[in-house]
Design a protein around this motif. Structure first.
Motif, PDB file in Angstrom:
ATOM      1  N   LYS A  64      33.717  38.209  32.280  1.00  0.00           N
ATOM      2  CA  LYS A  64      34.073  39.624  32.215  1.00  0.00           C
ATOM      3  C   LYS A  64      33.429  40.320  33.412  1.00  0.00           C
ATOM      4  O   LYS A  64      32.242  40.142  33.657  1.00  0.00           O
ATOM      5  CB  LYS A  64      33.589  40.261  30.911  1.00  0.00           C
ATOM      6  N   TYR A  65      34.231  41.079  34.146  1.00  0.00           N
ATOM      7  CA  TYR A  65      33.737  41.774  35.330  1.00  0.00           C
ATOM      8  C   TYR A  65      34.179  43.240  35.281  1.00  0.00           C
ATOM      9  O   TYR A  65      35.224  43.573  34.715  1.00  0.00           O
ATOM     10  CB  TYR A  65      34.289  41.137  36.616  1.00  0.00           C
ATOM     11  N   TYR A  66      33.341  44.076  35.908  1.00  0.00           N
ATOM     12  CA  TYR A  66      33.739  45.473  36.092  1.00  0.00           C
ATOM     13  C   TYR A  66      34.773  45.540  37.209  1.00  0.00           C
ATOM     14  O   TYR A  66      34.737  44.773  38.162  1.00  0.00           O
ATOM     15  CB  TYR A  66      32.525  46.334  36.450  1.00  0.00           C
ATOM     16  N   SER A  67      35.694  46.482  37.091  1.00  0.00           N
ATOM     17  CA  SER A  67      36.731  46.643  38.097  1.00  0.00           C
ATOM     18  C   SER A  67      37.167  48.102  38.153  1.00  0.00           C
ATOM     19  O   SER A  67      37.319  48.755  37.108  1.00  0.00           O
ATOM     20  CB  SER A  67      37.943  45.761  37.783  1.00  0.00           C
ATOM     21  N   THR A  68      37.371  48.593  39.360  1.00  0.00           N
ATOM     22  CA  THR A  68      37.864  49.961  39.543  1.00  0.00           C
ATOM     23  C   THR A  68      39.375  50.007  39.692  1.00  0.00           C
ATOM     24  O   THR A  68      39.954  51.094  39.773  1.00  0.00           O
ATOM     25  CB  THR A  68      37.220  50.597  40.792  1.00  0.00           C
ATOM     26  N   THR A  69      40.021  48.838  39.736  1.00  0.00           N
ATOM     27  CA  THR A  69      41.472  48.781  39.952  1.00  0.00           C
ATOM     28  C   THR A  69      42.237  48.289  38.732  1.00  0.00           C
ATOM     29  O   THR A  69      43.399  48.662  38.548  1.00  0.00           O
ATOM     30  CB  THR A  69      41.803  47.870  41.144  1.00  0.00           C
ATOM     31  N   VAL A  70      41.619  47.453  37.900  1.00  0.00           N
ATOM     32  CA  VAL A  70      42.289  46.907  36.716  1.00  0.00           C
ATOM     33  C   VAL A  70      41.690  47.562  35.476  1.00  0.00           C
ATOM     34  O   VAL A  70      40.473  47.546  35.294  1.00  0.00           O
ATOM     35  CB  VAL A  70      42.137  45.378  36.648  1.00  0.00           C
ATOM     36  N   VAL A  96      38.332  38.826  32.370  1.00  0.00           N
ATOM     37  CA  VAL A  96      38.814  40.080  31.799  1.00  0.00           C
ATOM     38  C   VAL A  96      38.104  41.253  32.459  1.00  0.00           C
ATOM     39  O   VAL A  96      36.889  41.211  32.705  1.00  0.00           O
ATOM     40  CB  VAL A  96      38.590  40.102  30.272  1.00  0.00           C
ATOM     41  N   SER A  97      38.855  42.298  32.746  1.00  0.00           N
ATOM     42  CA  SER A  97      38.294  43.502  33.347  1.00  0.00           C
ATOM     43  C   SER A  97      37.563  44.342  32.297  1.00  0.00           C
ATOM     44  O   SER A  97      38.029  44.489  31.159  1.00  0.00           O
ATOM     45  CB  SER A  97      39.391  44.335  34.003  1.00  0.00           C
ATOM     46  N   LEU A  98      36.412  44.883  32.682  1.00  0.00           N
ATOM     47  CA  LEU A  98      35.677  45.830  31.850  1.00  0.00           C
ATOM     48  C   LEU A  98      35.923  47.266  32.292  1.00  0.00           C
ATOM     49  O   LEU A  98      35.302  48.190  31.754  1.00  0.00           O
ATOM     50  CB  LEU A  98      34.170  45.527  31.907  1.00  0.00           C
ATOM     51  N   PRO A 100      35.880  50.449  35.127  1.00  0.00           N
ATOM     52  CA  PRO A 100      34.770  50.923  35.973  1.00  0.00           C
ATOM     53  C   PRO A 100      33.441  50.838  35.236  1.00  0.00           C
ATOM     54  O   PRO A 100      33.389  50.972  34.009  1.00  0.00           O
ATOM     55  CB  PRO A 100      35.155  52.389  36.263  1.00  0.00           C
ATOM     56  N   GLN A 101      32.370  50.595  35.997  1.00  0.00           N
ATOM     57  CA  GLN A 101      31.045  50.509  35.381  1.00  0.00           C
ATOM     58  C   GLN A 101      30.651  51.866  34.822  1.00  0.00           C
ATOM     59  O   GLN A 101      30.641  52.875  35.516  1.00  0.00           O
ATOM     60  CB  GLN A 101      30.006  50.060  36.407  1.00  0.00           C
ATOM     61  N   GLU A 102      30.326  51.892  33.528  1.00  0.00           N
ATOM     62  CA  GLU A 102      29.938  53.130  32.877  1.00  0.00           C
ATOM     63  C   GLU A 102      28.536  53.066  32.287  1.00  0.00           C
ATOM     64  O   GLU A 102      28.059  54.053  31.740  1.00  0.00           O
ATOM     65  CB  GLU A 102      30.943  53.467  31.770  1.00  0.00           C
ATOM     66  N   VAL A 103      27.905  51.917  32.377  1.00  0.00           N
ATOM     67  CA  VAL A 103      26.568  51.770  31.815  1.00  0.00           C
ATOM     68  C   VAL A 103      25.538  51.825  32.935  1.00  0.00           C
ATOM     69  O   VAL A 103      25.833  51.539  34.094  1.00  0.00           O
ATOM     70  CB  VAL A 103      26.425  50.447  31.037  1.00  0.00           C
ATOM     71  N   THR A 104      24.333  52.195  32.570  1.00  0.00           N
ATOM     72  CA  THR A 104      23.215  52.228  33.504  1.00  0.00           C
ATOM     73  C   THR A 104      22.303  51.045  33.215  1.00  0.00           C
ATOM     74  O   THR A 104      21.960  50.785  32.055  1.00  0.00           O
ATOM     75  CB  THR A 104      22.429  53.538  33.356  1.00  0.00           C
ATOM     76  N   ILE A 105      21.931  50.319  34.255  1.00  0.00           N
ATOM     77  CA  ILE A 105      21.030  49.179  34.072  1.00  0.00           C
ATOM     78  C   ILE A 105      19.650  49.703  33.668  1.00  0.00           C
ATOM     79  O   ILE A 105      19.035  50.480  34.408  1.00  0.00           O
ATOM     80  CB  ILE A 105      20.922  48.345  35.362  1.00  0.00           C
ATOM     81  N   PRO A 106      19.146  49.331  32.490  1.00  0.00           N
ATOM     82  CA  PRO A 106      17.848  49.849  32.060  1.00  0.00           C
ATOM     83  C   PRO A 106      16.700  49.218  32.834  1.00  0.00           C
ATOM     84  O   PRO A 106      16.844  48.130  33.411  1.00  0.00           O
ATOM     85  CB  PRO A 106      17.796  49.452  30.576  1.00  0.00           C
ATOM     86  N   ASN A 107      15.573  49.894  32.843  1.00  0.00           N
ATOM     87  CA  ASN A 107      14.362  49.374  33.487  1.00  0.00           C
ATOM     88  C   ASN A 107      13.508  48.711  32.413  1.00  0.00           C
ATOM     89  O   ASN A 107      12.935  49.376  31.552  1.00  0.00           O
ATOM     90  CB  ASN A 107      13.593  50.516  34.158  1.00  0.00           C
ATOM     91  N   VAL A 108      13.433  47.378  32.438  1.00  0.00           N
ATOM     92  CA  VAL A 108      12.687  46.643  31.415  1.00  0.00           C
ATOM     93  C   VAL A 108      11.468  45.934  31.993  1.00  0.00           C
ATOM     94  O   VAL A 108      10.830  45.142  31.296  1.00  0.00           O
ATOM     95  CB  VAL A 108      13.608  45.618  30.708  1.00  0.00           C
ATOM     96  N   VAL A 109      11.141  46.191  33.253  1.00  0.00           N
ATOM     97  CA  VAL A 109       9.980  45.561  33.873  1.00  0.00           C
ATOM     98  C   VAL A 109       8.713  46.043  33.161  1.00  0.00           C
ATOM     99  O   VAL A 109       8.540  47.236  32.914  1.00  0.00           O
ATOM    100  CB  VAL A 109       9.895  45.892  35.372  1.00  0.00           C
ATOM    101  N   GLY A 110       7.841  45.086  32.829  1.00  0.00           N
ATOM    102  CA  GLY A 110       6.601  45.419  32.148  1.00  0.00           C
ATOM    103  C   GLY A 110       6.697  45.347  30.640  1.00  0.00           C
ATOM    104  O   GLY A 110       5.675  45.477  29.956  1.00  0.00           O
ATOM    105  N   LEU A 111       7.918  45.119  30.099  1.00  0.00           N
ATOM    106  CA  LEU A 111       8.089  45.037  28.655  1.00  0.00           C
ATOM    107  C   LEU A 111       8.005  43.592  28.182  1.00  0.00           C
ATOM    108  O   LEU A 111       8.327  42.667  28.934  1.00  0.00           O
ATOM    109  CB  LEU A 111       9.445  45.617  28.247  1.00  0.00           C
ATOM    110  N   PRO A 112       7.597  43.363  26.934  1.00  0.00           N
ATOM    111  CA  PRO A 112       7.710  42.007  26.361  1.00  0.00           C
ATOM    112  C   PRO A 112       9.172  41.600  26.311  1.00  0.00           C
ATOM    113  O   PRO A 112      10.066  42.450  26.218  1.00  0.00           O
ATOM    114  CB  PRO A 112       7.120  42.173  24.946  1.00  0.00           C
ATOM    115  N   GLN A 155      28.937  42.268  37.052  1.00  0.00           N
ATOM    116  CA  GLN A 155      28.954  41.701  35.717  1.00  0.00           C
ATOM    117  C   GLN A 155      27.960  42.431  34.823  1.00  0.00           C
ATOM    118  O   GLN A 155      26.921  42.899  35.292  1.00  0.00           O
ATOM    119  CB  GLN A 155      28.579  40.214  35.749  1.00  0.00           C
ATOM    120  N   PRO A 156      28.257  42.510  33.517  1.00  0.00           N
ATOM    121  CA  PRO A 156      27.327  43.155  32.584  1.00  0.00           C
ATOM    122  C   PRO A 156      26.227  42.197  32.155  1.00  0.00           C
ATOM    123  O   PRO A 156      26.054  41.905  30.970  1.00  0.00           O
ATOM    124  CB  PRO A 156      28.239  43.530  31.415  1.00  0.00           C
ATOM    125  N   ARG A 157      25.473  41.697  33.111  1.00  0.00           N
ATOM    126  CA  ARG A 157      24.484  40.658  32.818  1.00  0.00           C
ATOM    127  C   ARG A 157      23.188  40.974  33.541  1.00  0.00           C
ATOM    128  O   ARG A 157      23.183  41.298  34.729  1.00  0.00           O
ATOM    129  CB  ARG A 157      25.014  39.292  33.245  1.00  0.00           C
TER     130      ARG A 157
END
Length: 291
Positions: A64-70, A96-98, A100-112, A155-157
């Motif tokens: 699954k990939y983000y796409s601005t065209t599909v 499969v197209s997801l 346009p990207q609508e999510v924000t990558i969270p900052n998890v550095v320093g977390l368990p 990718q949402p990964r």
């Protein structure tokens, strides 16, 4: 003698006929049930499933990939390509197209790792590769992440680099990248490795806070007339994300080393108007915010 020759010739002819028949049978078995791969690009998953079933192939969603065209939920690409000849029941892998990207990558550095995994999945992202690096401090803490926070991604990964305190681990480790992190996240990640941070960049001017009289409370706090703790002034951090660092990522580092983090337009070798140094756990902070 003549009869023997005729007998051998007859046997040879029969063998040739059997071999030719077997070859024809094998060819029919291999190619007799071939089908043509349909064009699934742009179709929704139900539509693609129907097309695949009608053509005699199986549908498998591979990526699954983000796409601005599909648009989201439609087939972005496929393999084998449309028009290919494959055996009946062959698996056609689709991406499969997801949308346009609508999510924000969270900052998890320093977390368990448990909290980081929950934060990643809470934002409807997938947890990618989990790698480990021998490092001092608590195990299974996130030292770095890919992609960095707030980054644009395909990718949402999200993949994580976790700390490990193996019994034979030494105090030396590979310096991670702090690029793109804000000061609090970079500082937490550095402290988890036992590093000291020297932040170099423009420091915002502190806002004047009114002097409030209070009485000493537990833990060095001040209490107001109602016995409530008086909030401490917010710490001052360099503005913007980390733009450069010394030592650079990939270099050898040890517990207690100082890593210089540059913010804004500041670069190694350039000037700075202010800097803050924080210590590793148990250490004292010099000028700048305390942690």
């Amino acid at each position: 003698m003549k009869r023997k020759i005729q007998f051998v010739f007859t046997v040879l002819c029969m063998l040739v006929v059997m071999l030719v028949s077997a070859a024809l049978t094998l060819r029919v078995a291999l190619h007799g049930h071939e089908v043509t791969v349909p064009d699934l690009a742009g179709e929704t998953i139900p539509e693609a499933s129907t097309s695949a079933l009608r053509s005699g192939v199986d549908l498998y969603i591979q990526n699954k990939y983000y796409s601005t065209t599909v648009p989201a939920g439609r087939v972005l690409s496929q393999a084998p390509a449309s028009g290919s000849r494959v055996r009946h029941g062959w698996q056609v892998r689709v991406t499969v197209s997801l949308g346009p990207q609508e999510v924000t990558i969270p900052n998890v550095v320093g977390l368990p790792v448990r909290e980081a995994s929950m934060a990643v999945r809470r934002d409807q992202l997938d947890l990618g590769t989990l790698a480990h690096l021998d490092a001092p401090g608590d195990p299974e803490m996130v030292l770095a992440q890919t992609p960095p926070p707030n980054a644009g991604v395909d990718q949402p990964r999200v993949s994580l680099l976790l700390s490990s305190n193996a019994a034979n681990a030494s105090s030396a480790f590979v310096m991670p990248s702090f690029a793109g992190m804000g000061f609090p996240a970079a500082n937490r990640a550095a402290i988890a490795l036992g590093l000291r941070v020297a932040a170099i960049g423009e420091m915002p001017q502190p806002q004047p806070t009114p002097q409030v009289a209070g009485t000493p409370g537990p833990g060095g706090t001040l209490l107001d007339a109602n016995g409530q703790a008086i909030p401490k002034p917010a710490p001052i951090y360099p503005a913007g994300p980390v733009t450069a660092q010394l030592p650079e990522s990939g270099h050898r580092a040890s517990r207690g080393d100082v890593v210089k983090l540059y913010f804004g337009n500041y670069r190694p070798g350039g000037g700075s108007s202010a800097s803050a140094t924080s210590g590793a756990p148990g250490g004292n902070s010099s000028q700048g915010p305390s942690h």
